[in-house]
Design a protein around this motif. Sequence first.
Motif, PDB file in Angstrom:
ATOM      1  N   ARG A  97     -15.840  20.990 -33.170  1.00 42.30           N
ATOM      2  CA  ARG A  97     -14.545  20.392 -32.523  1.00 42.30           C
ATOM      3  C   ARG A  97     -15.020  19.057 -32.169  1.00 42.30           C
ATOM      4  NH1 ARG A  97     -11.672  24.040 -28.331  1.00 42.30           N
ATOM      5  NH2 ARG A  97     -13.863  24.717 -27.725  1.00 42.30           N
ATOM      6  N   GLY A  98     -13.777  18.048 -32.216  1.00 41.06           N
ATOM      7  CA  GLY A  98     -14.292  16.777 -31.859  1.00 41.06           C
ATOM      8  C   GLY A  98     -14.970  16.373 -30.646  1.00 41.06           C
ATOM      9  N   SER A  99     -15.829  15.778 -30.471  1.00 45.36           N
ATOM     10  CA  SER A  99     -16.818  15.339 -29.262  1.00 45.36           C
ATOM     11  C   SER A  99     -17.706  16.552 -28.949  1.00 45.36           C
ATOM     12  CB  SER A  99     -15.915  15.080 -28.053  1.00 45.36           C
ATOM     13  OG  SER A  99     -15.614  16.061 -27.226  1.00 45.36           O
ATOM     14  N   PHE A 100     -17.895  17.580 -29.624  1.00 47.07           N
ATOM     15  CA  PHE A 100     -18.686  18.524 -29.145  1.00 47.07           C
ATOM     16  C   PHE A 100     -19.822  18.369 -30.084  1.00 47.07           C
ATOM     17  CE2 PHE A 100     -15.017  20.815 -27.308  1.00 47.07           C
ATOM     18  CZ  PHE A 100     -15.494  20.928 -25.885  1.00 47.07           C
ATOM     19  N   GLY A 101     -21.071  18.999 -29.675  1.00 45.87           N
ATOM     20  CA  GLY A 101     -22.154  18.952 -30.573  1.00 45.87           C
ATOM     21  C   GLY A 101     -23.263  17.958 -30.421  1.00 45.87           C
ATOM     22  N   ILE A 102     -24.133  17.745 -30.938  1.00 49.05           N
ATOM     23  CA  ILE A 102     -25.180  16.929 -31.036  1.00 49.05           C
ATOM     24  C   ILE A 102     -24.850  15.528 -30.572  1.00 49.05           C
ATOM     25  CG2 ILE A 102     -25.490  16.329 -33.507  1.00 49.05           C
ATOM     26  CD1 ILE A 102     -28.268  16.407 -30.881  1.00 49.05           C
ATOM     27  N   MET A 103     -25.537  14.570 -29.742  1.00 48.07           N
ATOM     28  CA  MET A 103     -25.213  13.227 -29.723  1.00 48.07           C
ATOM     29  C   MET A 103     -26.398  12.622 -29.618  1.00 48.07           C
ATOM     30  SD  MET A 103     -22.568  13.654 -26.250  1.00 48.07           S
ATOM     31  CE  MET A 103     -22.015  11.791 -26.611  1.00 48.07           C
ATOM     32  N   PHE A 104     -26.585  11.938 -30.945  1.00 43.69           N
ATOM     33  CA  PHE A 104     -27.905  10.846 -31.246  1.00 43.69           C
ATOM     34  C   PHE A 104     -27.957   9.886 -30.181  1.00 43.69           C
ATOM     35  CE2 PHE A 104     -27.703  13.167 -35.354  1.00 43.69           C
ATOM     36  CZ  PHE A 104     -28.918  14.073 -35.212  1.00 43.69           C
ATOM     37  N   TYR A 114     -17.802  21.198 -38.983  1.00 37.68           N
ATOM     38  CA  TYR A 114     -18.285  20.457 -37.906  1.00 37.68           C
ATOM     39  C   TYR A 114     -17.734  20.813 -36.705  1.00 37.68           C
ATOM     40  CZ  TYR A 114     -19.833  16.388 -41.047  1.00 37.68           C
ATOM     41  OH  TYR A 114     -20.507  16.011 -41.981  1.00 37.68           O
ATOM     42  N   ASN A 152     -33.086  16.264 -26.743  1.00 41.78           N
ATOM     43  CA  ASN A 152     -31.704  15.617 -27.157  1.00 41.78           C
ATOM     44  C   ASN A 152     -30.758  15.908 -26.162  1.00 41.78           C
ATOM     45  OD1 ASN A 152     -33.188  14.992 -29.454  1.00 41.78           O
ATOM     46  ND2 ASN A 152     -32.224  16.657 -30.984  1.00 41.78           N
ATOM     47  N   ASN A 193     -23.431  17.924 -26.432  1.00 41.68           N
ATOM     48  CA  ASN A 193     -22.271  18.625 -25.386  1.00 41.68           C
ATOM     49  C   ASN A 193     -21.755  19.875 -25.969  1.00 41.68           C
ATOM     50  OD1 ASN A 193     -20.086  18.292 -24.144  1.00 41.68           O
ATOM     51  ND2 ASN A 193     -18.826  16.857 -25.167  1.00 41.68           N
ATOM     52  N   LEU A 230     -28.057  20.442 -35.501  1.00 46.43           N
ATOM     53  CA  LEU A 230     -27.989  19.077 -35.542  1.00 46.43           C
ATOM     54  C   LEU A 230     -26.985  18.394 -36.699  1.00 46.43           C
ATOM     55  CD1 LEU A 230     -31.920  18.586 -35.420  1.00 46.43           C
ATOM     56  CD2 LEU A 230     -30.531  18.051 -33.775  1.00 46.43           C
ATOM     57  N   GLU A 231     -26.311  19.405 -37.055  1.00 39.66           N
ATOM     58  CA  GLU A 231     -24.951  18.903 -38.046  1.00 39.66           C
ATOM     59  C   GLU A 231     -25.389  18.382 -39.177  1.00 39.66           C
ATOM     60  OE1 GLU A 231     -22.233  17.167 -35.304  1.00 39.66           O
ATOM     61  OE2 GLU A 231     -22.746  18.743 -33.848  1.00 39.66           O
ATOM     62  N   CYS A 232     -26.445  18.429 -39.765  1.00 41.28           N
ATOM     63  CA  CYS A 232     -26.764  18.018 -40.975  1.00 41.28           C
ATOM     64  C   CYS A 232     -25.934  18.488 -42.213  1.00 41.28           C
ATOM     65  CB  CYS A 232     -28.327  18.229 -41.334  1.00 41.28           C
ATOM     66  SG  CYS A 232     -29.060  19.509 -41.461  1.00 41.28           S
TER      67      CYS A 232
END
Lengths: 98, 432
Positions: free
Chosen positions: A88-95, A86, A16, A19, A68-70
């Motif tokens: 911070r903006g723009s970070f985390g999983i990017m499907f 969640y 996956n 960011n 995966l922020e579910c």
Amino acid sequence: MAEFVIDSVPARLAGNTYNLDEDESHIEVDQELARRTGAGKLLERICPAHVYTVEADGTVSVEYAACLECGTCLAMAPDGVLKWHYPRGSFGIMFREG
Amino acid sequence: MSQEVDFEVIVIGGGVAGAVCAHTLAQHGREVLLIERGAEPGSKNLSGGVFYCRVMEQVFPGFVDVAPVERRITRNCVSLVNPGSHVTIDYWDKRLAEPVNAVSVLRAKLDAWLLEQCEEAGVTVMPGVRVDSLIVDGGRVVGVRAHEDELRCHVVVAADGVNSFIARQAGIRTKEPMKHLALGVKSVIGLDRTVLEDRFHVRGNEGAAYAMVGDCTQGVAGGGFLYTNDESVSIGVVMRLDDLEKSGLSSSDIHDHLLAHPAIVPLIEGGTLLEYGCHLTIEDGPAMTSHDLTRPGLVIIGDAAGFTLNTGLTIRGMDLAAGSALAAAEAIRRALDAGDFTQAAMDEYRRQLDAGFVGKDMATYSRTPAFLERPRMYTDYGQLAADVFHGVFNHDLTPRRRMLRVGLDALKASRVKLTEVMGDALAGVRAL
Ligand SMILES: Cc1cc2nc3c(=O)[nH]c(=O)nc-3n(C[C@H](O)[C@H](O)[C@H](O)COP(=O)(O)OP(=O)(O)OC[C@H]3O[C@@H](n4cnc5c(N)ncnc54)[C@H](O)[C@@H]3O)c2cc1C
Ligand code: SF4
């Protein structure tokens, strides 16, 4: 034709795109409450990304980068065990598929 | 209202709901800001993927031809899955292709396109920004805080999805009971186009959708799904949270159990994993949407409000997201024209909903979640059906018996009682 191979969850997540927020975890565990409620074992088995692990000393470790922020852990954990928001903006999983 | 605003309307969340609402308002000449926390539009979104998309024609004429949709669903299969057998109804109908009834979609692609359309219609799209809270002034919502910014507007639209922290902060939603929610875990598996078309008996741009119940979730309330995309399949499980908790099973193991099931193995062999993901979905939309949907200066739409219907065979959320967005846009348009953002003005949204398909469908399916709570649905019926067919097809050289006899014997051997079957059938007729 070759059978579809089901890889380990970490191997799947490695495919996956994330960011990663190096500075800030979006998940915090109240270790004391987790111990008292036995929430660790629940979190360990319900999180599809295997973010939570109950360590030998009973504390719950959090691999927040895999999340995966579910929101399932927050919905299922006893009140107060988790602080979860969640990333911070723009970070985390990017499907890429979704 | 002469108050200084940055935008007339601020929409939080760029899923189907937020995009449709923002686009519709912009087309009416309104100044709209849409804030999305994903760095790239669509990158946070995941659904199973069958979009009952007629409603989108109202927003984007020719939707199925111009939007990045995968396949037009003309073949629907419903399977009762047991450990060593399954019974499937296989329904193909060319009438489902013309006019197009449902398409498969991949949200990372679809939502990115939707937000492009929003920008073209004049919406200011701000990706990569998470809204942290609402600004409330004298009991009225007047804007949002995001990072260090404060942005003011006349109306805020919360379209921030199933976890909606905004609806919670507004005091509209509290922690949801677990039986209202379900966890979906999904893999997208790439398959060669000709292999896919041969395997699923589809041609051209047509596609198939499978709904499965029973051993595919190891008996946990919910089900399995498999949808064909252009050159991949979306496959996964949906598990009701209260039942997942009780089961003692691991969510990823249940997902893997489906992929390793002998009924599924031949459908995905030769494939490569493109993505593994998960998302919450709503199990009891009618119960969730029974709370209010507005505050002065605030409306909540789509999953944030609870607009999803799980009928056991289909999950419908995207079309209801779009429908609720259209109802909200109409109410907001009237409020802006009148310069009135009071509770009474916002409640026009509920009237618009009730007048359209969203409100009516929520009422029609209000009894379904209770019906689907019956555990027999996920265990005994699949085996019962297989036993009946086994009795019919298995010619073991014992004298043949009448079908009714086979059925009654299978029933006797199973844990289900005839009265329960009758009760479930009656409840099913009422609930579905
Ligand atoms: C496994 C699964 C299978 C499903 N199958 C189907 C199906 O086959 N058919 C169907 O119609 N529906 C299906 N659904 C339901 C469907 O996915 C949802 O109903 C639909 O996505 C809801 O759309 P929405 O726009 O309301 O919310 P979402 O698509 O969740 O969009 C919410 C948006 O808000 C953003 N956001 C959230 N918080 C913030 C914040 N604080 N600041 C900024 N942005 C924020 C998110 O990043 C996201 O982009 C399924 C769901 C799941 C999980
Ligand atoms: S949000 Fe989902 S993926 Fe992330 S830790 Fe919680 S359960 Fe795991």
